[in-house]
Design an enzyme around this catalytic site. Structure first.
Site, mmCIF file in Angstrom:
data_model
loop_
_atom_site.group_PDB
_atom_site.id
_atom_site.type_symbol
_atom_site.label_atom_id
_atom_site.label_comp_id
_atom_site.label_asym_id
_atom_site.label_seq_id
_atom_site.Cartn_x
_atom_site.Cartn_y
_atom_site.Cartn_z
ATOM 1 N N CYS A 1 40.369 43.529 42.713
ATOM 2 C CA CYS A 1 41.202 44.204 41.706
ATOM 3 C C CYS A 1 40.747 43.845 40.287
ATOM 4 O O CYS A 1 40.813 42.679 39.894
ATOM 5 C CB CYS A 1 42.653 43.788 41.969
ATOM 6 S SG CYS A 1 43.782 44.045 40.607
ATOM 7 N N CYS B 1 43.427 42.334 38.056
ATOM 8 C CA CYS B 1 43.715 40.964 38.505
ATOM 9 C C CYS B 1 42.724 39.986 37.873
ATOM 10 O O CYS B 1 43.099 38.878 37.482
ATOM 11 C CB CYS B 1 43.615 40.853 40.028
ATOM 12 S SG CYS B 1 44.799 41.885 40.896
#
Length: 106
Positions: free
Chosen positions: A27, A30
């Site tokens: 991600c 993230c």
């Protein structure tokens, strides 16, 4: 590190607030949170414990808290959710959330 590792439930049920970053290695947002969390940790010191939970390695934890998207940040204290938000959160906002949710000690 303590010799006896605490379980996730023990960590979030303690008196010390715990900010949990539910993330995934694939991600992009993230990955953007990593330096933000480091900056936040420097600003709040030991007022809060910050841990990261990989949703791919810990699907049960993610499922238990209805984490549908990553990153999702949840602030716990004594097993209760004090705050949660999905998406990238700037360090100044995280520090404000932590300070607003902590009992003020003078």
């Amino acid at each position: 590190m303590s010799t006896q590792p605490m379980t996730f439930n023990e960590l979030i049920s303690g008196d010390q607030p715990v900010l949990v970053d539910f993330f995934a290695t694939w991600c992009g947002p993230c990955q953007m949170m990593q330096p933000i969390l480091q900056d936040t940790a420097k600003q709040v010191g030991d007022k809060v414990k910050i841990i990261k939970v990989d949703v791919d390695k810990n699907p049960l934890a993610a499922s238990n808290f209805q984490v549908r998207g990553v990153p999702t940040l949840i602030l716990f204290q004594k097993g209760k959710i004090l705050w949660r938000q999905s998406g990238v959160v700037p360090a100044h906002q995280l520090v404000n959330v932590i300070n607003q949710n902590l009992p003020q000690t003078v």
